[in-house]
Design an enzyme around this catalytic site. Structure first.
Site, mmCIF file in Angstrom:
data_model
loop_
_atom_site.group_PDB
_atom_site.id
_atom_site.type_symbol
_atom_site.label_atom_id
_atom_site.label_comp_id
_atom_site.label_asym_id
_atom_site.label_seq_id
_atom_site.Cartn_x
_atom_site.Cartn_y
_atom_site.Cartn_z
ATOM 1 N N HIS A 179 0.854 -1.189 0.000
ATOM 2 C CA HIS A 179 0.000 0.000 0.000
ATOM 3 C C HIS A 179 0.891 1.239 0.000
ATOM 4 O O HIS A 179 1.983 1.219 0.571
ATOM 5 C CB HIS A 179 -0.899 -0.020 1.251
ATOM 6 C CG HIS A 179 -1.910 1.074 1.256
ATOM 7 N ND1 HIS A 179 -1.611 2.358 1.664
ATOM 8 C CD2 HIS A 179 -3.209 1.075 0.874
ATOM 9 C CE1 HIS A 179 -2.701 3.094 1.530
ATOM 10 N NE2 HIS A 179 -3.686 2.352 1.052
ATOM 11 N N ASP A 302 -11.325 1.581 -0.946
ATOM 12 C CA ASP A 302 -10.372 2.498 -0.306
ATOM 13 C C ASP A 302 -11.090 3.328 0.761
ATOM 14 O O ASP A 302 -10.784 4.499 0.975
ATOM 15 C CB ASP A 302 -9.641 3.410 -1.299
ATOM 16 C CG ASP A 302 -8.214 3.749 -0.853
ATOM 17 O OD1 ASP A 302 -7.835 3.363 0.278
ATOM 18 O OD2 ASP A 302 -7.488 4.391 -1.622
#
Ligand code: VNL
Ligand code: MN
Length: 343
Positions: A179, A302
């Site tokens: 990430h 997200d």
């Protein structure tokens, strides 16, 4: 289609934090660091009234989040400790907080086993202790994979000191999600204006660079079964594969890049999967399916950085086959993260 027959929706890059990590990040915000994570860390963890944008949503797991999931027909979120995770802390603090975050994650999953899965954190600052925590997270806590928020103190996972971590992920058969966080020192200078330090641009370049470094360093010759996940539609690495192949061959011949067994593109197709987090673009999705195959693309929201409703509406209506939609909405996540198929 009957309501109960609709496609299962598993969102695969959904962010949370715990109060202890948030408190340490507030200390980071008040420290003299010049990290490119600072604007985000300040904004979320050290806002004037205490509660910065997103902090409440990140700390909440069982209240507003589950309602938001219910309202939008999201069956499950795969949770991960939000960026920069524990990676700005000293090794002892990072190790301790990764363990705590993993315990909390396992607890919430045990209370809601059909609504949450989770990616375990670890502290790359101490690779040896990271490996022990990774083993515990998969074998004892039954978590579903790992998250690393890109660089650690501006070092990337192609550095051999981190190989024990990659070896552990491979041996455990657990996918490692890279990430984003603010770019490493030396990469971040042009991202310091116009809000480019985070999701608008810098995050993608940071993680794409990380992935390409791992590929051209030969990490996947050493760890051929290691699975890496990239969000944000693969951080666009797959658009670059032809040119990386061409120029990496030249760099190998010139002796400035190690010899590889396969082409860079072949590692990307063999060792990587991607998610759609924060990239609700039909064109990018169609390209990704063509380039990598629908079996290598997973849906993500997200949350809470990205609103849920448009992410669902987009995936529901995306101009792809229903078979591909099943793969992207849930079947790939079940396979990659070891999530039990719906009973
Ligand atoms: C943002 C977006 C931040 C996505 C994130 O992690 C993220 C942002 C800190 O827009 O600030 O995963
Ligand atoms: Mn994210």
């Amino acid at each position: 289609m009957a309501a109960d027959a609709r496609t299962r929706r598993i969102a695969t890059e959904e962010a949370f934090t715990i109060p202890e990590v948030a408190a340490k990040l507030r200390e980071v915000a008040r420290s003299p660091t010049d990290s490119s994570d600072l604007p985000l860390v300040k904004g979320i963890y050290d806002a004037p009234e205490g509660g910065g944008a997103f902090l409440e949503e990140l700390l909440d797991l069982e209240d507003v989040r589950i309602r938001d999931m219910d309202d939008n027909g999201v069956d499950m979120e795969v949770l991960s400790l939000t960026a920069p995770g524990v990676q700005m802390f000293d090794a002892d603090t990072a190790t301790e907080l990764a363990t705590l975050a993993n315990d909390r994650l396992a607890e919430v999953i045990s209370r809601h086993p059909t609504r949450f899965a989770g990616l375990a954190s670890f502290a790359p600052q101490s690779p040896k202790r990271a490996v022990a925590e990774m083993e515990r997270a998969i074998k004892e806590l039954k978590l579903n994979g790992f998250v690393v928020n890109s660089h650690t103190h501006s070092e990337y996972l192609d550095d051999p000191k981190y190989f024990p971590v990659l070896e552990a992920a491979e041996a455990l058969g657990a996918c490692l999600y890279i990430h984003p966080r603010g770019a490493a020192a030396g990469l971040e200078l042009p991202f310091r204006h116009y809000g480019l330090h985070a999701a608008q641009w810098g995050y993608g370049l940071e993680v794409a660079t990380h992935a390409v470094r791992m590929i051209v360093a030969g990490v996947f010759d050493r760890f051929p079964n290691l699975k890496i996940c990239l969000g944000h539609m693969g951080e666009a690495v797959h658009l670059w594969l032809w040119r990386i192949d061409f120029m990496n061959e030249r760099a190998q011949r010139g002796g400035i890049a190690p010899r590889l067994e396969l082409k860079p593109s072949e590692y990307f197709k063999r060792n990587f999967v991607i998610t759609t987090s924060g990239q609700e673009s039909d064109l990018a999705l169609e390209f990704s399916i063509k380039a990598l195959g629908a079996e290598n693309v997973m849906w993500a929201i997200d949350y809470p950085y990205q609103p849920t409703a448009p992410a669902v509406a987009w995936m529901d209506a995306a101009p792809i086959s229903d078979a591909d939609r099943e793969l992207i909405y849930h079947a790939n996540a079940e396979r990659i993260f070891g999530i039990a198929p719906k009973a």
